[in-house]
Design a protein around this motif. Structure first.
Motif, PDB file in Angstrom:
ATOM      1  N   HIS A 298       6.654   4.207 -15.027  1.00  0.00           N
ATOM      2  CA  HIS A 298       5.683   5.036 -14.315  1.00  0.00           C
ATOM      3  C   HIS A 298       6.272   6.350 -13.804  1.00  0.00           C
ATOM      4  O   HIS A 298       5.561   7.352 -13.679  1.00  0.00           O
ATOM      5  CB  HIS A 298       5.033   4.243 -13.163  1.00  0.00           C
ATOM      6  CG  HIS A 298       5.861   4.128 -11.921  1.00  0.00           C
ATOM      7  ND1 HIS A 298       6.946   3.268 -11.831  1.00  0.00           N
ATOM      8  CD2 HIS A 298       5.777   4.754 -10.720  1.00  0.00           C
ATOM      9  CE1 HIS A 298       7.475   3.364 -10.621  1.00  0.00           C
ATOM     10  NE2 HIS A 298       6.789   4.265  -9.934  1.00  0.00           N
ATOM     11  N   ASP A 299       7.564   6.394 -13.518  1.00  0.00           N
ATOM     12  CA  ASP A 299       8.183   7.618 -13.006  1.00  0.00           C
ATOM     13  C   ASP A 299       9.128   8.280 -14.010  1.00  0.00           C
ATOM     14  O   ASP A 299       9.901   9.172 -13.635  1.00  0.00           O
ATOM     15  CB  ASP A 299       8.951   7.320 -11.714  1.00  0.00           C
ATOM     16  CG  ASP A 299       8.059   7.340 -10.482  1.00  0.00           C
ATOM     17  OD1 ASP A 299       6.860   7.685 -10.608  1.00  0.00           O
ATOM     18  OD2 ASP A 299       8.554   7.007  -9.389  1.00  0.00           O
TER      19      ASP A 299
ATOM     20  N   ALA B  30       5.093  -0.253 -15.185  1.00  0.00           N
ATOM     21  CA  ALA B  30       5.818  -0.146 -13.918  1.00  0.00           C
ATOM     22  C   ALA B  30       7.226   0.395 -14.151  1.00  0.00           C
ATOM     23  O   ALA B  30       7.715   1.244 -13.391  1.00  0.00           O
ATOM     24  CB  ALA B  30       5.879  -1.508 -13.235  1.00  0.00           C
TER      25      ALA B  30
ATOM     26  N   HIS C 232      -1.551   6.340 -12.775  1.00  0.00           N
ATOM     27  CA  HIS C 232      -1.065   5.563 -11.636  1.00  0.00           C
ATOM     28  C   HIS C 232      -1.080   6.353 -10.324  1.00  0.00           C
ATOM     29  O   HIS C 232      -0.894   7.563 -10.292  1.00  0.00           O
ATOM     30  CB  HIS C 232       0.346   5.010 -11.920  1.00  0.00           C
ATOM     31  CG  HIS C 232       1.456   6.000 -11.725  1.00  0.00           C
ATOM     32  ND1 HIS C 232       1.871   6.874 -12.711  1.00  0.00           N
ATOM     33  CD2 HIS C 232       2.254   6.252 -10.655  1.00  0.00           C
ATOM     34  CE1 HIS C 232       2.870   7.610 -12.262  1.00  0.00           C
ATOM     35  NE2 HIS C 232       3.117   7.261 -11.010  1.00  0.00           N
ATOM     36  N   THR C 233      -1.361   5.637  -9.265  1.00  0.00           N
ATOM     37  CA  THR C 233      -1.172   6.089  -7.877  1.00  0.00           C
ATOM     38  C   THR C 233      -1.733   7.478  -7.590  1.00  0.00           C
ATOM     39  O   THR C 233      -1.016   8.403  -7.199  1.00  0.00           O
ATOM     40  CB  THR C 233       0.323   6.026  -7.496  1.00  0.00           C
ATOM     41  OG1 THR C 233       0.895   4.821  -8.016  1.00  0.00           O
ATOM     42  CG2 THR C 233       0.496   6.032  -5.973  1.00  0.00           C
TER      43      THR C 233
ATOM     44  N   VAL D 138       9.670  -1.338  -8.079  1.00  0.00           N
ATOM     45  CA  VAL D 138       8.273  -1.366  -8.523  1.00  0.00           C
ATOM     46  C   VAL D 138       8.096  -2.348  -9.669  1.00  0.00           C
ATOM     47  O   VAL D 138       7.134  -3.132  -9.702  1.00  0.00           O
ATOM     48  CB  VAL D 138       7.803   0.041  -8.942  1.00  0.00           C
ATOM     49  CG1 VAL D 138       6.406  -0.007  -9.575  1.00  0.00           C
ATOM     50  CG2 VAL D 138       7.799   0.981  -7.738  1.00  0.00           C
TER      51      VAL D 138
ATOM     52  N   THR E 209      -0.524   0.420  -9.261  1.00  0.00           N
ATOM     53  CA  THR E 209      -0.596   1.252  -8.065  1.00  0.00           C
ATOM     54  C   THR E 209      -0.146   0.476  -6.827  1.00  0.00           C
ATOM     55  O   THR E 209       0.615   0.995  -5.997  1.00  0.00           O
ATOM     56  CB  THR E 209      -2.029   1.787  -7.884  1.00  0.00           C
ATOM     57  OG1 THR E 209      -2.336   2.667  -8.977  1.00  0.00           O
ATOM     58  CG2 THR E 209      -2.180   2.549  -6.577  1.00  0.00           C
TER      59      THR E 209
ATOM     60  N   ASP F 197       3.608   0.235  -6.781  1.00  0.00           N
ATOM     61  CA  ASP F 197       4.197   1.517  -6.388  1.00  0.00           C
ATOM     62  C   ASP F 197       4.059   1.743  -4.886  1.00  0.00           C
ATOM     63  O   ASP F 197       5.002   2.171  -4.210  1.00  0.00           O
ATOM     64  CB  ASP F 197       3.503   2.635  -7.172  1.00  0.00           C
ATOM     65  CG  ASP F 197       4.228   3.973  -7.092  1.00  0.00           C
ATOM     66  OD1 ASP F 197       5.393   4.017  -6.632  1.00  0.00           O
ATOM     67  OD2 ASP F 197       3.632   4.982  -7.507  1.00  0.00           O
TER      68      ASP F 197
END
Length: 229
Positions: free
Chosen positions: A102-103, A99, A140-141, A76, A171, A174
């Motif tokens: 993001h997780d 990015a 995000h997403t 990503v 997004t 991802d």
């Protein structure tokens, strides 16, 4: 103060970047926390964005124990870097930093509510990352739909909505990166998520609801990339 040497590499592909871990958190100058970066004894200045390198270091420390998640995050971030450069985004560093992070809310050292966008955003804010990065992580997403499914909309409201164009890039990046970090079409990625999570899972319900909006976001970025040549 413990000095930890990660396996990430500098922009020249050479010596490993060193960062300092204090009480379990990574301190970064880009996040306005005191730390002297070094790459083989040389300053990072002029090589890469301190903010991006900081985000990458933090993400690795928190996610390296989750190999598949870490592979996805690396993909990503690479995608976001390419897209932000191609579109000459004015907030490229913030986009790429988000990015990378993001997780991060999936890390067991970060997770609190079980809703990774909010957990990750709270963590990034506590680490001192810029609010624009924090908001991109939080939203995000399809995070709004998932927050509603989980009854956590009030938690998401702790963050201001980010600039729409920047959120589109995060997004899109991802949605066009598989769980293993490989390129994938946005439609296929949405289908994969729906298949991976059962119909009763809040992620499945949220993605079902947000899919039209997510795919529209991906199409906007695709159109911009096509225009940019």
């Amino acid at each position: 103060m413990l000095l930890v040497v990660g396996n990430i590499r500098g922009a020249d592909g050479g010596s490993p970047i060193r960062w300092t871990v204090v009480s379990g958190s990574v301190a970064c100058p880009a996040a306005r926390v005191a730390l002297a970066w070094s790459v083989g004894g040389r300053s990072l200045a002029g090589m890469v964005s301190d903010l991006v390198e900081c985000a990458r270091a933090v993400a690795e420390v928190r996610l390296v124990s989750l190999p598949r998640r870490w592979a996805h995050v690396q993909g990503v971030a690479a995608r976001a870097s390419d897209v932000a450069a191609a579109l000459d985004c004015p907030h490229s560093a913030e986009i790429v930093a988000a990015a990378w992070l993001h997780d991060v809310g999936y890390s067991e050292t970060v997770a609190m509510s079980g809703f990774h966008p909010v957990d990750g955003a709270l963590f990034a804010r506590a680490e001192g990352f810029p609010e624009h990065v924090v908001s991109l992580i939080a939203f995000h997403t399809g995070a709004e739909e998932e927050a509603a499914e989980r009854g956590l909309s009030d938690s998401l409201s702790l963050f201001a909505a980010p600039e729409a164009g920047d959120l589109d890039v995060v997004t899109f990046s991802d949605l066009t990166t598989s769980v293993d970090g490989a390129p994938i079409g946005a439609d296929a990625r949405v289908a994969e998520i729906l298949d991976r999570y059962g119909p009763e899972d809040p992620v499945h319900r949220a993605v079902s609801a947000s899919a039209p909006r997510l795919l529209a976001s991906a199409r906007r970025v695709e159109a911009l990339l096509a225009s940019a040549g």
